[in-house]
Design a protein around this motif. Structure first.
Motif, mmCIF file in Angstrom:
data_model
loop_
_atom_site.group_PDB
_atom_site.id
_atom_site.type_symbol
_atom_site.label_atom_id
_atom_site.label_comp_id
_atom_site.label_asym_id
_atom_site.label_seq_id
_atom_site.Cartn_x
_atom_site.Cartn_y
_atom_site.Cartn_z
ATOM 1 N N MET A 34 -19.380 22.467 9.572
ATOM 2 C CA MET A 34 -20.779 22.515 9.170
ATOM 3 C C MET A 34 -21.674 22.274 10.393
ATOM 4 S SD MET A 34 -21.239 18.905 7.185
ATOM 5 C CE MET A 34 -21.110 17.330 8.022
ATOM 6 N N TYR A 35 -22.967 22.399 10.164
ATOM 7 C CA TYR A 35 -23.907 22.244 11.259
ATOM 8 C C TYR A 35 -24.855 21.086 10.986
ATOM 9 C CZ TYR A 35 -22.267 26.808 12.674
ATOM 10 O OH TYR A 35 -21.480 27.853 13.051
ATOM 11 N N CYS A 36 -25.216 20.406 12.033
ATOM 12 C CA CYS A 36 -26.179 19.314 11.924
ATOM 13 C C CYS A 36 -27.553 19.906 11.591
ATOM 14 C CB CYS A 36 -26.233 18.539 13.235
ATOM 15 S SG CYS A 36 -27.584 17.347 13.298
ATOM 16 N N ASN A 37 -28.204 19.320 10.586
ATOM 17 C CA ASN A 37 -29.520 19.820 10.192
ATOM 18 C C ASN A 37 -30.594 19.504 11.230
ATOM 19 O OD1 ASN A 37 -28.712 20.911 7.730
ATOM 20 N ND2 ASN A 37 -28.877 18.944 6.707
ATOM 21 N N TYR A 38 -30.285 18.526 12.054
ATOM 22 C CA TYR A 38 -31.311 18.065 12.992
ATOM 23 C C TYR A 38 -31.253 18.824 14.313
ATOM 24 C CZ TYR A 38 -34.386 14.842 15.451
ATOM 25 O OH TYR A 38 -35.414 14.299 16.173
ATOM 26 N N CYS A 39 -30.057 18.862 14.914
ATOM 27 C CA CYS A 39 -29.963 19.497 16.230
ATOM 28 C C CYS A 39 -29.289 20.872 16.153
ATOM 29 C CB CYS A 39 -29.237 18.593 17.217
ATOM 30 S SG CYS A 39 -27.503 18.334 16.845
ATOM 31 N N GLY A 40 -28.684 21.198 15.011
ATOM 32 C CA GLY A 40 -28.135 22.530 14.830
ATOM 33 C C GLY A 40 -26.770 22.760 15.441
ATOM 34 N N CYS A 66 -26.464 14.030 18.129
ATOM 35 C CA CYS A 66 -27.772 13.384 18.073
ATOM 36 C C CYS A 66 -27.761 12.099 17.239
ATOM 37 C CB CYS A 66 -28.828 14.345 17.522
ATOM 38 S SG CYS A 66 -28.563 14.795 15.806
ATOM 39 N N GLY A 67 -26.651 11.830 16.526
ATOM 40 C CA GLY A 67 -26.544 10.579 15.784
ATOM 41 C C GLY A 67 -27.209 10.604 14.419
ATOM 42 N N THR A 68 -27.711 11.751 13.985
ATOM 43 C CA THR A 68 -28.338 11.853 12.675
ATOM 44 C C THR A 68 -27.278 11.761 11.581
ATOM 45 O OG1 THR A 68 -30.049 13.275 13.588
ATOM 46 C CG2 THR A 68 -29.783 13.307 11.192
ATOM 47 N N ARG A 69 -27.587 11.001 10.542
ATOM 48 C CA ARG A 69 -26.637 10.876 9.445
ATOM 49 C C ARG A 69 -26.637 12.158 8.633
ATOM 50 N NH1 ARG A 69 -26.931 6.220 4.999
ATOM 51 N NH2 ARG A 69 -27.742 7.920 3.764
ATOM 52 N N VAL A 70 -25.475 12.774 8.515
ATOM 53 C CA VAL A 70 -25.375 14.025 7.776
ATOM 54 C C VAL A 70 -24.532 13.861 6.507
ATOM 55 C CG1 VAL A 70 -25.786 15.574 9.709
ATOM 56 C CG2 VAL A 70 -23.481 14.726 9.295
ATOM 57 N N GLY A 71 -23.665 12.852 6.490
ATOM 58 C CA GLY A 71 -22.782 12.642 5.336
ATOM 59 C C GLY A 71 -23.546 12.288 4.086
ATOM 60 N N GLY A 72 -24.624 11.513 4.246
ATOM 61 C CA GLY A 72 -25.406 11.066 3.102
ATOM 62 C C GLY A 72 -26.060 12.207 2.357
ATOM 63 N N VAL A 73 -26.342 13.279 3.069
ATOM 64 C CA VAL A 73 -26.990 14.440 2.447
ATOM 65 C C VAL A 73 -26.064 15.059 1.408
ATOM 66 C CG1 VAL A 73 -27.986 16.710 2.891
ATOM 67 C CG2 VAL A 73 -28.338 14.857 4.533
ATOM 68 N N ILE A 74 -24.789 15.118 1.754
ATOM 69 C CA ILE A 74 -23.807 15.685 0.838
ATOM 70 C C ILE A 74 -23.608 14.756 -0.362
ATOM 71 C CG2 ILE A 74 -21.378 16.349 0.605
ATOM 72 C CD1 ILE A 74 -21.619 17.068 3.691
ATOM 73 N N ALA A 75 -23.585 13.464 -0.078
ATOM 74 C CA ALA A 75 -23.405 12.481 -1.151
ATOM 75 C C ALA A 75 -24.541 12.588 -2.167
ATOM 76 C CB ALA A 75 -23.350 11.079 -0.557
ATOM 77 N N ARG A 76 -25.718 12.962 -1.686
ATOM 78 C CA ARG A 76 -26.885 13.083 -2.561
ATOM 79 C C ARG A 76 -26.762 14.284 -3.505
ATOM 80 N NH1 ARG A 76 -28.590 8.471 -2.474
ATOM 81 N NH2 ARG A 76 -30.162 7.727 -1.080
ATOM 82 N N LYS A 77 -25.813 15.169 -3.237
ATOM 83 C CA LYS A 77 -25.662 16.337 -4.095
ATOM 84 C C LYS A 77 -24.888 16.011 -5.365
ATOM 85 C CE LYS A 77 -28.376 18.718 -2.185
ATOM 86 N NZ LYS A 77 -29.618 18.877 -2.943
ATOM 87 N N ARG A 78 -24.599 14.736 -5.549
ATOM 88 C CA ARG A 78 -24.007 14.311 -6.811
ATOM 89 C C ARG A 78 -25.098 13.616 -7.604
ATOM 90 N NH1 ARG A 78 -20.040 10.235 -5.795
ATOM 91 N NH2 ARG A 78 -19.770 10.197 -8.038
ATOM 92 N N LEU A 79 -25.007 13.758 -8.912
ATOM 93 C CA LEU A 79 -26.002 13.120 -9.766
ATOM 94 C C LEU A 79 -25.615 11.650 -9.941
ATOM 95 C CD1 LEU A 79 -28.576 13.698 -11.364
ATOM 96 C CD2 LEU A 79 -27.157 14.305 -13.301
ATOM 97 N N VAL A 80 -26.221 10.812 -9.125
ATOM 98 C CA VAL A 80 -25.932 9.383 -9.178
ATOM 99 C C VAL A 80 -27.240 8.614 -9.260
ATOM 100 C CG1 VAL A 80 -23.744 9.519 -7.925
ATOM 101 C CG2 VAL A 80 -25.889 9.248 -6.659
ATOM 102 N N ARG A 81 -27.134 7.348 -9.608
ATOM 103 C CA ARG A 81 -28.309 6.489 -9.674
ATOM 104 C C ARG A 81 -28.410 5.701 -8.368
ATOM 105 N NH1 ARG A 81 -27.585 2.662 -13.197
ATOM 106 N NH2 ARG A 81 -25.502 3.097 -13.928
ATOM 107 N N PRO A 82 -29.358 6.052 -7.516
ATOM 108 C CA PRO A 82 -29.477 5.359 -6.229
ATOM 109 C C PRO A 82 -29.752 3.871 -6.416
ATOM 110 C CG PRO A 82 -30.816 7.342 -6.270
ATOM 111 C CD PRO A 82 -30.364 7.088 -7.673
ATOM 112 N N ARG A 83 -29.269 3.081 -5.470
ATOM 113 C CA ARG A 83 -29.448 1.634 -5.550
ATOM 114 C C ARG A 83 -30.805 1.203 -5.016
ATOM 115 N NH1 ARG A 83 -24.628 -0.856 -6.650
ATOM 116 N NH2 ARG A 83 -22.841 0.528 -6.571
ATOM 117 N N GLU A 84 -31.380 2.010 -4.164
ATOM 118 C CA GLU A 84 -32.657 1.635 -3.564
ATOM 119 C C GLU A 84 -33.776 2.493 -4.131
ATOM 120 O OE1 GLU A 84 -32.686 1.475 0.709
ATOM 121 O OE2 GLU A 84 -30.691 0.565 0.704
ATOM 122 N N GLY A 85 -34.918 1.873 -4.405
ATOM 123 C CA GLY A 85 -36.093 2.605 -4.836
ATOM 124 C C GLY A 85 -36.173 2.836 -6.325
ATOM 125 N N ARG A 86 -35.225 2.290 -7.083
ATOM 126 C CA ARG A 86 -35.219 2.505 -8.521
ATOM 127 C C ARG A 86 -36.245 1.611 -9.221
ATOM 128 N NH1 ARG A 86 -29.519 -0.063 -10.440
ATOM 129 N NH2 ARG A 86 -28.730 1.763 -9.369
#
Ligand SMILES: [Zn+2]
Length: 109
Positions: free
Chosen positions: A1-7, A20-40
């Motif tokens: 896959m490709y980094c969304n930030y630096c390509g 570039c150190g940008t977190r990319v794994g979390g983006v994929i994790a967000r593609k599941r329907l889950v209840r986030p722990r922060e901001g709820r």
């Protein structure tokens, strides 16, 4: 896959871009329907739906609230979603420690 930030091309299962150190794994994790722990607000159902569909959480809450107040279905739907939607797993900064670092249980604590 490709980094969304630096390509740059990075490992498919990488959590962080090696360039570039940008977190990319979390983006994929967000593609599941889950209840986030922060901001709820209550159980994170609206926030999870908003992140899943990539829409504004305020809009989701507004529509959900209006549906709840006018039809009553929203309340039931919220409780059902609360039950069926898993909580977001804790995002660990690193992989689990390798073998040999297992915790030893001491009977005397
Ligand atoms: Zn990058």
């Amino acid at each position: 896959m490709y980094c969304n930030y630096c390509g740059k091309s990075i490992q498919d299962d990488a959590n962080v871009c090696a360039y570039c150190g940008t977190r990319v794994g979390g983006v994929i994790a967000r593609k599941r329907l889950v209840r986030p722990r922060e901001g709820r607000k209550i159980a994170g159902v609206c926030l999870g739906v908003a992140e899943y569909f990539d829409i504004d959480v305020t809009l989701v809450r507004l529509v959900w609230l209006i549906t709840a107040l006018t039809t009553g279905i929203g309340f039931i739907a919220y409780i059902i979603a609360w039950i069926v939607m898993p909580e977001e797993p804790y995002l660990l900064p690193a992989q689990a420690p390798a073998a040999g670092q297992q915790q030893v249980t001491h009977p005397l604590g």
